[in-house]
Structure formats: C-alpha cells, structure tokens
Design a protein around this motif. Structure first.
Motif, short mmCIF file in Angstrom:
data_model
loop_
_atom_site.label_atom_id
_atom_site.label_comp_id
_atom_site.label_asym_id
_atom_site.label_seq_id
_atom_site.Cartn_x
_atom_site.Cartn_y
_atom_site.Cartn_z
N LYS A 72 41.43 31.62 56.09
CA LYS A 72 39.98 31.46 55.89
C LYS A 72 39.68 30.44 54.80
N ILE A 73 40.51 30.40 53.77
CA ILE A 73 40.33 29.40 52.71
C ILE A 73 40.48 28.00 53.30
N ARG A 74 41.48 27.81 54.12
CA ARG A 74 41.66 26.50 54.77
C ARG A 74 40.44 26.14 55.61
N ALA A 75 39.99 27.10 56.41
CA ALA A 75 38.88 26.82 57.32
C ALA A 75 37.60 26.51 56.57
N ALA A 76 37.36 27.21 55.46
CA ALA A 76 36.12 27.03 54.71
C ALA A 76 36.19 25.84 53.75
N GLY A 77 37.39 25.44 53.39
CA GLY A 77 37.54 24.32 52.47
C GLY A 77 37.14 24.63 51.04
N VAL A 78 37.18 25.90 50.63
CA VAL A 78 36.81 26.25 49.26
C VAL A 78 38.00 26.02 48.33
N SER A 79 37.69 25.64 47.11
CA SER A 79 38.75 25.34 46.15
C SER A 79 38.64 26.17 44.88
N ASN A 80 37.63 27.03 44.79
CA ASN A 80 37.39 27.81 43.57
C ASN A 80 37.92 29.23 43.70
N VAL A 81 39.13 29.36 44.25
CA VAL A 81 39.73 30.66 44.47
C VAL A 81 41.16 30.67 43.92
N SER A 82 41.58 31.88 43.53
CA SER A 82 42.94 32.10 43.10
C SER A 82 43.39 33.43 43.70
N VAL A 83 44.64 33.51 44.11
CA VAL A 83 45.11 34.66 44.89
C VAL A 83 46.33 35.29 44.23
N HIS A 84 46.17 36.54 43.82
CA HIS A 84 47.31 37.31 43.31
C HIS A 84 47.76 38.26 44.40
N PRO A 85 48.91 38.02 45.03
CA PRO A 85 49.37 38.87 46.13
C PRO A 85 50.09 40.12 45.62
N GLY A 86 49.37 40.91 44.86
CA GLY A 86 49.98 42.09 44.26
C GLY A 86 48.94 43.04 43.71
N ASP A 87 49.40 43.95 42.88
CA ASP A 87 48.60 45.03 42.31
C ASP A 87 47.61 44.46 41.28
N ALA A 88 46.35 44.87 41.39
CA ALA A 88 45.33 44.41 40.44
C ALA A 88 45.65 44.83 39.02
N ARG A 89 46.37 45.94 38.86
CA ARG A 89 46.71 46.38 37.50
C ARG A 89 47.59 45.37 36.78
N ASP A 90 48.47 44.70 37.53
CA ASP A 90 49.33 43.69 36.91
C ASP A 90 48.50 42.52 36.38
N LEU A 91 47.46 42.15 37.11
CA LEU A 91 46.58 41.09 36.65
C LEU A 91 45.77 41.54 35.44
N MET A 92 45.22 42.75 35.51
CA MET A 92 44.40 43.22 34.39
C MET A 92 45.21 43.40 33.12
N ASP A 93 46.51 43.65 33.25
CA ASP A 93 47.38 43.73 32.07
C ASP A 93 47.29 42.49 31.20
N VAL A 94 47.14 41.32 31.84
CA VAL A 94 47.27 40.06 31.10
C VAL A 94 45.96 39.26 31.02
N LEU A 95 44.89 39.78 31.59
CA LEU A 95 43.60 39.11 31.41
C LEU A 95 43.06 39.39 30.01
#
Length: 231
Positions: free
Chosen positions: A105-128
């Motif tokens: 969908k990102i390819r089809a829409a051509g958006v560039s303001n996205v970042s994708v963490h393919p894992g548990d949200a807790r791992d991201l929140m640990d380091v934000l």
C-alpha cells in the motif's frame, strides 16, 4: 526484574507472526522496501543498552510523530500518511503478512512519511524519548475474548504505562473496536494510566479511515465503538 521493567531481557509475545504463504510480490516488498523504512535501534540486538533513539533521525526533521499500534493491513496508516504529509507515522506490527500488505500500500500510495517496525510495540516504546509522540492509534486490536487472556490485551498497564510516558502532554490516543468487553476494559484501564476520556461512542472521527477488520465486523453485524483519550 519488576513487572514493568523498561529494559526486559525477555517478554512474552502472544499472537501470530506468520500467516498464509506470502505472494511473490509481497516477498519482494519485504526484501526491497522494509530495510529502508525500518527504524534503527529498536531491537535488543541493535541497541542492547536500550539507549533512547532520536525520532527526528527517522524522518529527517523535527515534525510531529504519530504512532499506530498493530496496523493490520495498513489501510488506516497509509490513509493518515497521505492525508497529513507534514507528520511522520511509525507503525508497529509483528504479523509479517500485515507488514507485507502495508508495504504494498505504501508503494501504491507513494507516501514517504512512514516508518515500519515489524515487531512488538513495547520494544519501540522502550527506546522512544519521553513525550515524543503527538498522537497514537489502536485500531481493532486482537480482542483476546477469553477472560483468562484479557491480560494479553494492549489496554493493560504493561502497555499503557510506557505509552503514557512516550506521549506528549495533550496528545490524543484513539481506540477503535467492535468488541464491547474490549471497550469496557479500555474505559477502565486507560484513565488509570493517566489519560482523560474525551469521547466514546459509535461515531468515528472526522478523518477516520475504515479498516478491513472494521468492514468484517460490519458484515457480521457487530457495532464499532470509538474512544478518544487525552494524555
């Protein structure tokens, strides 16, 4: 180690990571696109000391950053990115089939303001860093309907306390679900974590973009409910 230790060496994960065999095109999205969209310093292997990351380094400037927890097939996340090109959206989703769908969908829409963490949200929140998220979305999360599994839901202190920390004062947290008991638990637990209820009811937000899970719920006769909280 305490129950909410911010630097766990191991944490339980419940749910699927893989589903049906990926199509060849989806395998291509994963191999060709995910690397450049994935934020660095999230995994323990990349960041064993759990040093806070700089969200500005993800998007190249100090734009507001939004977070979508469990983006499913990515319909809502891509629609928000297209509608609000001035912000950056980080999406977390451990289900690799959903990640592949999002990348298409990102390819089809051509958006560039996205970042994708393919894992548990807790791992991201640990380091934000504290207060780094301006808006967060929890759309049609896994309902875990059995009572003994309610502790696995996102709307528990294990997730909500870190979420409260990373959200900016006044930031909005939106929850959408078609499961009445999930909304019951949401209305009980989210305020305990420091969020104020702004609105709850069957009317979606003005900029709401329906997801495949909502469409399935509507086909099966379940009524969606939407709640807005303020940090």
């Amino acid at each position: 180690m305490s129950e909410f230790d911010p630097t766990p060496t191991h944490r339980n994960f419940y749910g699927r990571r893989h589903g049906k065999t990926l199509r060849q095109s989806q395998k291509g999205y994963l191999s060709e696109d995910l690397g450049s969209l994935r934020p660095r310093g999230i995994t323990v292997e990349e960041n064993p000391d759990r040093t806070p990351i700089d969200p500005a380094a993800i998007f190249g400037d100090d734009r507001p950053v939004w977070l979508e927890v469990g983006f499913g097939g990515g319909e809502h996340m891509v629609a928000m990115a297209a509608r609000y090109p001035q912000i950056g959206i980080i999406g977390c989703e451990p289900f690799i089939n959903g990640v592949a769908m999002l990348l298409g969908k990102i390819r089809a829409a051509g958006v560039s303001n996205v970042s994708v963490h393919p894992g548990d949200a807790r791992d991201l929140m640990d380091v934000l860093p504290d207060g780094s998220i301006s808006k967060a979305f929890l759309n049609y999360p896994d309902p875990w309907p059995k009572a003994r599994h309610h502790r696995r839901r996102f709307v528990t202190p294990e997730h909500l306390i870190p979420l409260h920390r990373v959200m900016a004062p006044g930031a909005e947290f939106r929850v959408a679900t078609d499961i009445p008991d999930y909304m019951r638990q949401t209305l009980e637990e989210v305020p305990k974590a420091g969020f104020a209820l702004v609105h709850e009811g069957p009317e979606p937000w003005d900029d709401w973009h329906s997801t495949r899970y909502e469409q399935k719920a509507l086909r099966e006769g379940r009524v969606p409910h939407y709640a807005t909280f303020r940090r």
